[in-house]
Scaffold this motif. Sequence first.
Motif, PDB file in Angstrom:
ATOM      1  N   UNK A  66      12.842  -2.961   5.198  1.00 29.78           N
ATOM      2  CA  UNK A  66      14.100  -2.176   5.144  1.00 29.78           C
ATOM      3  C   UNK A  66      14.766  -3.029   3.766  1.00 29.78           C
ATOM      4  N   UNK A  67      15.094  -2.026   3.048  1.00 27.09           N
ATOM      5  CA  UNK A  67      15.779  -2.276   1.784  1.00 27.09           C
ATOM      6  C   UNK A  67      17.204  -1.626   2.072  1.00 27.09           C
ATOM      7  N   UNK A  68      18.202  -2.558   1.097  1.00 25.48           N
ATOM      8  CA  UNK A  68      19.718  -2.118   1.252  1.00 25.48           C
ATOM      9  C   UNK A  68      20.041  -2.497  -0.254  1.00 25.48           C
ATOM     10  N   UNK A  69      21.272  -2.366  -0.500  1.00 23.00           N
ATOM     11  CA  UNK A  69      21.948  -2.506  -1.969  1.00 23.00           C
ATOM     12  C   UNK A  69      21.676  -3.743  -2.600  1.00 23.00           C
ATOM     13  N   UNK A  70      21.174  -4.861  -1.786  1.00 27.19           N
ATOM     14  CA  UNK A  70      20.836  -5.879  -2.272  1.00 27.19           C
ATOM     15  C   UNK A  70      19.378  -5.950  -2.976  1.00 27.19           C
ATOM     16  N   UNK A  71      18.560  -4.963  -2.618  1.00 29.90           N
ATOM     17  CA  UNK A  71      17.138  -4.964  -3.203  1.00 29.90           C
ATOM     18  C   UNK A  71      17.026  -4.171  -4.568  1.00 29.90           C
ATOM     19  N   UNK A  72      16.460  -4.686  -5.572  1.00 29.53           N
ATOM     20  CA  UNK A  72      16.354  -3.840  -6.583  1.00 29.53           C
ATOM     21  C   UNK A  72      14.715  -4.047  -7.054  1.00 29.53           C
ATOM     22  N   UNK A  73      13.897  -3.131  -6.921  1.00 29.48           N
ATOM     23  CA  UNK A  73      12.407  -3.442  -6.746  1.00 29.48           C
ATOM     24  C   UNK A  73      11.688  -2.322  -7.419  1.00 29.48           C
ATOM     25  N   UNK A  74      10.295  -2.610  -7.633  1.00 30.67           N
ATOM     26  CA  UNK A  74       9.513  -1.509  -8.187  1.00 30.67           C
ATOM     27  C   UNK A  74       8.112  -1.608  -7.185  1.00 30.67           C
ATOM     28  N   UNK A  75       8.082  -0.915  -6.173  1.00 32.33           N
ATOM     29  CA  UNK A  75       7.129  -0.953  -5.244  1.00 32.33           C
ATOM     30  C   UNK A  75       5.831  -0.530  -6.144  1.00 32.33           C
ATOM     31  N   UNK A  76       4.713  -0.995  -5.660  1.00 36.55           N
ATOM     32  CA  UNK A  76       3.245  -0.696  -6.552  1.00 36.55           C
ATOM     33  C   UNK A  76       2.160  -0.774  -5.384  1.00 36.55           C
ATOM     34  N   UNK A  77       1.618   0.417  -5.208  1.00 39.08           N
ATOM     35  CA  UNK A  77       0.456   0.670  -3.970  1.00 39.08           C
ATOM     36  C   UNK A  77      -0.617  -0.267  -4.394  1.00 39.08           C
ATOM     37  N   UNK A  78      -1.201  -0.733  -3.218  1.00 43.71           N
ATOM     38  CA  UNK A  78      -2.574  -1.816  -3.566  1.00 43.71           C
ATOM     39  C   UNK A  78      -3.581  -1.000  -4.088  1.00 43.71           C
ATOM     40  N   UNK A  79      -4.474  -1.410  -4.761  1.00 45.88           N
ATOM     41  CA  UNK A  79      -5.434  -0.940  -5.674  1.00 45.88           C
ATOM     42  C   UNK A  79      -6.739  -0.266  -4.841  1.00 45.88           C
ATOM     43  N   UNK A  80      -6.722  -0.656  -3.538  1.00 45.79           N
ATOM     44  CA  UNK A  80      -7.830  -0.249  -2.685  1.00 45.79           C
ATOM     45  C   UNK A  80      -7.910   1.223  -2.023  1.00 45.79           C
ATOM     46  N   UNK A  81      -6.744   1.809  -2.217  1.00 44.03           N
ATOM     47  CA  UNK A  81      -6.586   3.239  -1.723  1.00 44.03           C
ATOM     48  C   UNK A  81      -5.201   3.715  -1.838  1.00 44.03           C
ATOM     49  N   UNK A  82      -4.908   5.075  -1.507  1.00 46.48           N
ATOM     50  CA  UNK A  82      -3.621   5.509  -1.408  1.00 46.48           C
ATOM     51  C   UNK A  82      -2.680   4.958  -0.354  1.00 46.48           C
ATOM     52  N   UNK A  83      -1.309   5.008  -0.617  1.00 45.22           N
ATOM     53  CA  UNK A  83      -0.707   4.359   0.423  1.00 45.22           C
ATOM     54  C   UNK A  83       0.329   5.550   1.102  1.00 45.22           C
ATOM     55  N   UNK A  84       0.524   5.772   2.150  1.00 46.66           N
ATOM     56  CA  UNK A  84       1.220   6.815   2.839  1.00 46.66           C
ATOM     57  C   UNK A  84       2.200   6.217   3.834  1.00 46.66           C
ATOM     58  N   UNK A  85       3.581   6.421   3.624  1.00 45.27           N
ATOM     59  CA  UNK A  85       4.624   5.729   4.232  1.00 45.27           C
ATOM     60  C   UNK A  85       5.388   6.769   4.972  1.00 45.27           C
ATOM     61  N   UNK A  86       6.074   6.527   6.347  1.00 43.15           N
ATOM     62  CA  UNK A  86       7.151   7.456   6.607  1.00 43.15           C
ATOM     63  C   UNK A  86       8.428   6.817   6.054  1.00 43.15           C
ATOM     64  N   UNK A  87       9.334   7.421   5.377  1.00 48.79           N
ATOM     65  CA  UNK A  87      10.449   7.095   4.749  1.00 48.79           C
ATOM     66  C   UNK A  87      11.486   7.818   5.168  1.00 48.79           C
ATOM     67  N   UNK A  88      12.684   6.806   5.516  1.00 50.18           N
ATOM     68  CA  UNK A  88      13.862   7.338   6.086  1.00 50.18           C
ATOM     69  C   UNK A  88      15.000   6.465   5.026  1.00 50.18           C
ATOM     70  N   UNK A  89      15.777   7.488   4.471  1.00 47.65           N
ATOM     71  CA  UNK A  89      16.901   7.015   3.852  1.00 47.65           C
ATOM     72  C   UNK A  89      18.255   7.597   4.092  1.00 47.65           C
ATOM     73  N   UNK A  90      19.420   6.845   3.845  1.00 42.86           N
ATOM     74  CA  UNK A  90      20.659   7.448   4.313  1.00 42.86           C
ATOM     75  C   UNK A  90      21.539   7.760   3.129  1.00 42.86           C
ATOM     76  N   UNK A  91      20.692   7.702   1.795  1.00 41.82           N
ATOM     77  CA  UNK A  91      21.634   7.866   0.404  1.00 41.82           C
ATOM     78  C   UNK A  91      20.601   7.883  -0.541  1.00 41.82           C
ATOM     79  N   UNK A  92      20.610   8.663  -1.508  1.00 38.63           N
ATOM     80  CA  UNK A  92      19.839   8.687  -2.776  1.00 38.63           C
ATOM     81  C   UNK A  92      19.729   7.439  -3.269  1.00 38.63           C
ATOM     82  N   UNK A  93      18.326   7.255  -3.940  1.00 45.46           N
ATOM     83  CA  UNK A  93      18.164   5.956  -4.498  1.00 45.46           C
ATOM     84  C   UNK A  93      18.761   5.978  -5.854  1.00 45.46           C
TER      85      UNK A  93
END
Length: 221
Positions: free
Chosen positions: A178-205
């Motif tokens: 869970x991320x909110x307005x206190x989090x500023x980040x650059x997510x990186x997929x692990x090198x072993x394979x593609x990463x798939x997530x279910x993503x829910x937002x309530x405002x644009x990034x």
Amino acid sequence: MIEPKFHPGEEILLDYAGGSLAEPLALVVATHLAFCPWCRRQVAELEAIGGALLEDEEPEPLSPNCLAEMMARLDEGGGPGKGQRGECRADPDPVPIPEPLRSYLGGALASLNWRPVGRGLDQVDLGLGRGPVKACLVRLRAGAAVPRHSHQGLEMNLVLVGGYWDQRGHYHRGDVVIDDDTVDHRPVAECGGDCVCLNVTDAPLLMTGGLMRLLPSRLRW
Ligand SMILES: [Zn+2]
């Protein structure tokens, strides 16, 4: 199965047990429960408390069609409701996607209509929810990074396949981040394979990394 390390948190589980979460958020929680015995126990306890409170209230007469409607809903597989927490049946995906999310997808991950939204980043809009709360699947290619961003509202990611990391930790299958307005980040997929997530937002990034601030903010992750 390795149990998740990151969970939705008590407040969200309480809203889920009380049935007050918006559908996309309930879908994240219900699918996390398929991975997480710890949260299943929490929800069962909260439901028991809620049930005890209801018993103290004046009973409302059931509609004559109530049972028939419930049975029809169970036959259909229903929405992201409670009680659908098992791992999925035979699944064409190499890594099975649990219910209730699996029913929402209507096919294997590879067969979905992935739309490129950035370098190494694709998404599928699940067309769920009303108003500002949106749900999609995001796929980040092995080793690829999402441009640096912050959040104007709430963002939830449930890791389904592979994993990713940021400055706070590494996240793997079943984890809810869970991320909110206190989090500023650059997510990186692990090198072993593609990463798939279910993503829910309530405002644009909010894109915060250099030139990315000049580009349209259509990425959600
Ligand atoms: Zn959990």
